[in-house]
Design a protein around this motif. Sequence first.
Motif, PDB file in Angstrom:
ATOM      1  N   TRP A   1     -13.834  16.270  -7.864  1.00 45.99           N
ATOM      2  CA  TRP A   1     -12.780  15.482  -7.228  1.00 45.99           C
ATOM      3  C   TRP A   1     -13.410  14.330  -6.456  1.00 45.99           C
ATOM      4  CZ3 TRP A   1      -7.900  16.362  -8.619  1.00 45.99           C
ATOM      5  CH2 TRP A   1      -7.601  17.600  -9.164  1.00 45.99           C
TER       6      TRP A   1
ATOM      7  N   LEU B   1     -11.754  18.124 -11.830  1.00 46.78           N
ATOM      8  CA  LEU B   1     -10.702  17.514 -12.631  1.00 46.78           C
ATOM      9  C   LEU B   1     -11.146  17.531 -14.089  1.00 46.78           C
ATOM     10  CD1 LEU B   1      -7.960  16.092 -12.641  1.00 46.78           C
ATOM     11  CD2 LEU B   1      -9.156  13.926 -12.244  1.00 46.78           C
TER      12      LEU B   1
ATOM     13  N   ARG C   1      -5.617  10.231 -13.555  1.00 48.32           N
ATOM     14  CA  ARG C   1      -6.001  10.902 -14.799  1.00 48.32           C
ATOM     15  C   ARG C   1      -7.499  10.701 -15.039  1.00 48.32           C
ATOM     16  NH1 ARG C   1      -3.128   8.396 -19.663  1.00 48.32           N
ATOM     17  NH2 ARG C   1      -4.768   6.834 -19.395  1.00 48.32           N
ATOM     18  N   ASN C   2      -8.126  11.743 -15.546  1.00 50.81           N
ATOM     19  CA  ASN C   2      -9.556  11.684 -15.858  1.00 50.81           C
ATOM     20  C   ASN C   2      -9.717  11.322 -17.334  1.00 50.81           C
ATOM     21  OD1 ASN C   2     -12.309  11.971 -16.007  1.00 50.81           O
ATOM     22  ND2 ASN C   2     -12.279  14.205 -16.041  1.00 50.81           N
TER      23      ASN C   2
ATOM     24  N   THR D   1     -15.520  17.184 -17.425  1.00 52.90           N
ATOM     25  CA  THR D   1     -14.894  17.501 -16.147  1.00 52.90           C
ATOM     26  C   THR D   1     -15.636  16.795 -15.016  1.00 52.90           C
ATOM     27  OG1 THR D   1     -14.201  19.657 -16.962  1.00 52.90           O
ATOM     28  CG2 THR D   1     -14.275  19.361 -14.578  1.00 52.90           C
ATOM     29  N   GLN D   2     -14.860  16.182 -14.119  1.00 48.86           N
ATOM     30  CA  GLN D   2     -15.449  15.474 -12.986  1.00 48.86           C
ATOM     31  C   GLN D   2     -15.127  16.205 -11.686  1.00 48.86           C
ATOM     32  OE1 GLN D   2     -15.685  11.216 -12.580  1.00 48.86           O
ATOM     33  NE2 GLN D   2     -14.302  10.950 -14.333  1.00 48.86           N
TER      34      GLN D   2
ATOM     35  N   LYS E   1     -14.014   6.175 -14.859  1.00 45.90           N
ATOM     36  CA  LYS E   1     -13.145   6.821 -15.833  1.00 45.90           C
ATOM     37  C   LYS E   1     -11.871   7.399 -15.203  1.00 45.90           C
ATOM     38  CE  LYS E   1     -15.989   6.256 -19.305  1.00 45.90           C
ATOM     39  NZ  LYS E   1     -15.616   5.404 -20.478  1.00 45.90           N
ATOM     40  N   LEU E   2     -11.674   7.223 -13.910  1.00 43.85           N
ATOM     41  CA  LEU E   2     -10.466   7.696 -13.241  1.00 43.85           C
ATOM     42  C   LEU E   2      -9.415   6.589 -13.263  1.00 43.85           C
ATOM     43  CD1 LEU E   2     -12.004   9.554 -10.148  1.00 43.85           C
ATOM     44  CD2 LEU E   2     -11.149  10.560 -12.280  1.00 43.85           C
TER      45      LEU E   2
ATOM     46  N   ARG F   1     -20.156  12.740 -11.864  1.00 39.19           N
ATOM     47  CA  ARG F   1     -19.113  11.865 -11.308  1.00 39.19           C
ATOM     48  C   ARG F   1     -19.170  10.502 -11.988  1.00 39.19           C
ATOM     49  NH1 ARG F   1     -16.758  12.659  -6.493  1.00 39.19           N
ATOM     50  NH2 ARG F   1     -18.497  14.005  -5.869  1.00 39.19           N
TER      51      ARG F   1
END
Length: 264
Positions: free
Chosen positions: A201, A237, A192-193, A198-199, A167-168, A163
């Motif tokens: 949620w 994500l 957007r990520n 991949t993160q 970066k979101l 996580r």
Amino acid sequence: MYTQCPECLSVFSVDARTLAQAHGFVMCGHCGAGFDSISTLADQLPPEPFTELSAHEPGIEPPHVELVVYRPQPEKGPETAAAETQSPQDAFADLIVTPRFARAQHTTKARRWPWILACLILLLGLSAQLAWALRESLIADPTVGSFLRQTCAALNCSLPPVRDVAKLRLLARDVQTHPTVPGALLISATIRNDAPFTQPWPVVTIRLSDANGKALAMRRLNPYEYLDDTEQLRQGLAAGASTALIFEVEDPGRKAVAFDLGFE
């Protein structure tokens, strides 16, 4: 009886018991020389002055035996018999000579490799523990994370989710009255990520405030509260992916004129 030292000519009185114990050989008490006392043995001293006692003549000369009936031979063992049958060249052919330094080197290597193997195992275990403790930093790193993702894709495995809410990016947002639920608001947001991985949620924080910026209501929504798709929730994500999220919250009234979104 008397005997005389041939070195210093000292005369000593001796008896038969002393001669029997020494087998006739005695040591001079004056000069320390050893000599055969029987050769100068006499029953009485001659009148003085004297320089040497008369020699003692043995009464019977020991007889000599000449006729040999039996003479035992020395016993020969298996090794002696084999050595006698082999030629000198054959005996040297069976001889194995190992230099001392070669034996020492072989012994040292045999004793060293278990310690080297144990140290390598401990080093690998320590490296694995360190990598697991720093797994989030390693996966988030652009270089190391890319290598780990390629390796994991080749091995058909999955990396643990990392996580990084920094970066979101919130691309768009909107709030309106819920069309079907009275006293509720419908908030939409597009995120957007930007991370290269991949993160999971995020936890979304919604804060409603009045015109003065005073918070009127706030709510934290876990991913399972705003996502109905279980498979999408499990996948997370993806890197570079964008998605629209819908949130339903209670309307705090007309005083609420502003809102903001945060990610945890």
